[in-house]
Design an enzyme around this catalytic site. Structure first.
Site, PDB file in Angstrom:
ATOM      1  N   LYS A  44       0.864  -1.179   0.000  1.00 47.29           N
ATOM      2  CA  LYS A  44       0.000   0.000   0.000  1.00 47.29           C
ATOM      3  C   LYS A  44       0.905   1.235   0.000  1.00 47.29           C
ATOM      4  CE  LYS A  44      -3.429   2.880   0.432  1.00 47.29           C
ATOM      5  NZ  LYS A  44      -4.312   3.137  -0.735  1.00 47.29           N
ATOM      6  N   THR A  45       0.542   2.241  -0.779  1.00 46.66           N
ATOM      7  CA  THR A  45       1.333   3.472  -0.797  1.00 46.66           C
ATOM      8  C   THR A  45       1.488   4.004   0.630  1.00 46.66           C
ATOM      9  OG1 THR A  45       0.544   4.041  -3.008  1.00 46.66           O
ATOM     10  CG2 THR A  45       1.468   5.831  -1.682  1.00 46.66           C
ATOM     11  N   MET A  70     -10.431   5.749  -0.833  1.00 44.07           N
ATOM     12  CA  MET A  70      -9.825   5.284   0.419  1.00 44.07           C
ATOM     13  C   MET A  70      -9.157   6.441   1.170  1.00 44.07           C
ATOM     14  SD  MET A  70     -10.633   2.102   0.233  1.00 44.07           S
ATOM     15  CE  MET A  70      -9.685   1.316   1.533  1.00 44.07           C
ATOM     16  N   CYS A 130      -2.579   9.504  -6.894  1.00 39.39           N
ATOM     17  CA  CYS A 130      -3.711   9.262  -5.991  1.00 39.39           C
ATOM     18  C   CYS A 130      -4.810  10.293  -6.246  1.00 39.39           C
ATOM     19  CB  CYS A 130      -3.312   9.317  -4.526  1.00 39.39           C
ATOM     20  SG  CYS A 130      -4.779   9.128  -3.477  1.00 39.39           S
ATOM     21  N   LYS A 164       3.963   5.578 -10.644  1.00 39.87           N
ATOM     22  CA  LYS A 164       2.586   5.152 -10.915  1.00 39.87           C
ATOM     23  C   LYS A 164       1.835   6.344 -11.472  1.00 39.87           C
ATOM     24  CE  LYS A 164      -1.039   2.259 -10.353  1.00 39.87           C
ATOM     25  NZ  LYS A 164      -1.339   1.586  -9.085  1.00 39.87           N
ATOM     26  N   GLY A 219     -11.389  -1.732 -12.692  1.00 37.63           N
ATOM     27  CA  GLY A 219     -12.081  -2.904 -13.227  1.00 37.63           C
ATOM     28  C   GLY A 219     -12.360  -2.812 -14.714  1.00 37.63           C
ATOM     29  N   GLY A 248      -8.222  -3.179 -15.534  1.00 40.92           N
ATOM     30  CA  GLY A 248      -9.176  -3.994 -16.276  1.00 40.92           C
ATOM     31  C   GLY A 248      -8.728  -5.404 -16.554  1.00 40.92           C
ATOM     32  N   GLY A 269      -5.937  -5.311  -9.578  1.00 48.18           N
ATOM     33  CA  GLY A 269      -6.497  -4.553  -8.464  1.00 48.18           C
ATOM     34  C   GLY A 269      -7.902  -5.005  -8.130  1.00 48.18           C
TER      35      GLY A 269
HETATM   36  O1  RRO Z   1      -5.866   5.405  -1.099  1.00 45.69           O
HETATM   37  C1  RRO Z   1      -6.519   5.770  -2.112  1.00 45.69           C
HETATM   38  O2  RRO Z   1      -7.570   6.415  -2.026  1.00 45.69           O
HETATM   39  C2  RRO Z   1      -6.048   5.495  -3.476  1.00 45.69           C
HETATM   40  C3  RRO Z   1      -4.758   5.754  -3.900  1.00 45.69           C
HETATM   41 BR1  RRO Z   1      -3.408   6.320  -2.749  1.00 45.69          BR
HETATM   42  C4  RRO Z   1      -4.428   5.550  -5.266  1.00 45.69           C
HETATM   43  O3  RRO Z   1      -3.298   5.773  -5.727  1.00 45.69           O
HETATM   44  N1  RRO Z   1      -5.410   5.127  -6.108  1.00 45.69           N
HETATM   45  C5  RRO Z   1      -6.668   4.878  -5.683  1.00 45.69           C
HETATM   46  O4  RRO Z   1      -7.523   4.492  -6.487  1.00 45.69           O
HETATM   47  N2  RRO Z   1      -6.975   5.064  -4.352  1.00 45.69           N
END
Ligand code: RRO
Length: 309
Positions: A44-45, A70, A130, A164, A219, A248, A269
């Site tokens: 996770k980042t 998120m 993000c 990314k 997706g 996808g 993902g």
């Molecule tokens: O954590 C997120 O809301 C999130 C991140 Br960091 C990202 O790079 N891509 C995403 O779809 N959600």
């Protein structure tokens, strides 16, 4: 057929891995990836400090994909680095990816300087895309900021580094972005992050709480955009910059298409979130079946060899 691959100087037994954010929050999830058919994992980042992320519900599956906001929930840089350093002792012949981004430019440099000074021997993925932190735009949509950031980073960062990226939607933007990335010794680029700020509605209502329902789309919805980004950069980048294809991938056929477009590694993902790590075994077998039928022995036999009319 074999689906082994390489990125930079690193070899992987399988070209499939998770996409950052899915199945990689803590040691428990990461360990399940290590024990799956995946060739490696990305964390996770991580940010400098742990973050709780946005209010729930913040992830929702739909028939054709997912939406998430998120908000970068993570256990903090030290948690993931400690685990990665431990894995270098227990799994000395495997290479893992460490995803990072700061909440500010200063934090991003602080994070990357810590990686540079650490014993970490894996690959770093800097998340420039993000879409979900209120008030923080997707960095890679601002190419001037991105070029300055990368120039500053490569003045001190000497370990393998990739970025990314968010999806781009215009040919001129592909040209401009590739011109920037070609100036730097990047190990890879990863196309694509979720398509930012979509809106899913069910029963007259949004389905996630943050940002009144706006969130990143993943997706089946996003495969054509992902393939276009992988191939646009494959056509434009110096061949030393490898491409990770993300977006996808539900089946071996989807992965085959990413590799045809130029991907050396394929990330999963939304499908991993829906199906769990057994997805790696299914999709790997589906890709191998396609390769066997076509007489391809390795992914290099067809990587980038998309046919035009
Ligand atoms: O954590 C997120 O809301 C999130 C991140 Br960091 C990202 O790079 N891509 C995403 O779809 N959600």
């Amino acid at each position: 057929a074999t689906t082994k691959t390489s990125i930079g100087n690193f070899d992987f037994e399988n070209c499939f891995m998770n996409a950052a954010g899915v199945y990689c929050y803590d040691r428990n999830e990461l360990e399940q990836l290590i024990n799956s058919q995946a060739g490696t994992f990305v964390t996770k980042t991580a940010t400098l400090q742990p973050r709780p992320g946005n209010p729930e519900p913040r992830y929702h599956d739909t028939a054709l994909g997912s939406i998430n906001s998120m908000g970068l929930p993570n256990l903090g840089f030290d948690y993931y680095l400690d685990y990665l350093l431990e894995l270098q002792k227990t799994h000395p012949h495997r290479t893992f990816f460490f995803s990072l981004v700061g909440m500010s430019t200063e934090d991003t440099h602080a994070l990357l300087k810590k990686v540079q000074e650490s014993d970490f021997k894996g690959i770093t993925e800097l998340n420039l895309s993000c879409p979900n932190v209120p008030g923080k735009p997707q960095i890679a949509y601002d190419l001037e900021t991105t070029e300055k950031l990368l120039a500053d980073i490569f003045s001190y960062f000497k370990k393998p580094l990739g970025v990314k990226l968010p999806p781009y939607f215009d040919i001129v933007h592909f040209d401009q972005a590739a011109t920037v990335f070609n100036k730097f010794p990047l190990t890879f680029i990863n196309c694509i992050n979720s398509i930012g700020n979509g809106l899913v509605i069910e029963d007259e209502s949004v389905v996630i709480k943050p940002k009144n329902g706006f969130g990143g789309i993943g997706g089946e919805y996003i495969k054509p955009t992902a393939l276009a980004n992988v191939h646009a950069f494959y056509q434009r980048l110096n061949p030393s910059i490898k491409i990770i294809g993300t977006g996808g991938v539900l089946t071996g056929q989807d992965a085959f298409e990413h590799i045809l477009c130029g991907a050396s590694m394929v990330q999963i993902g939304t499908t991993l979130h829906k199906e769990g790590p057994v997805a790696f075994e299914r999709i790997t077998n589906e890709l191998k079946d396609i390769m066997d039928k076509k007489g391809y022995k390795t992914i290099e036999d067809f990587r980038g060899k998309l046919k035009y009319l």
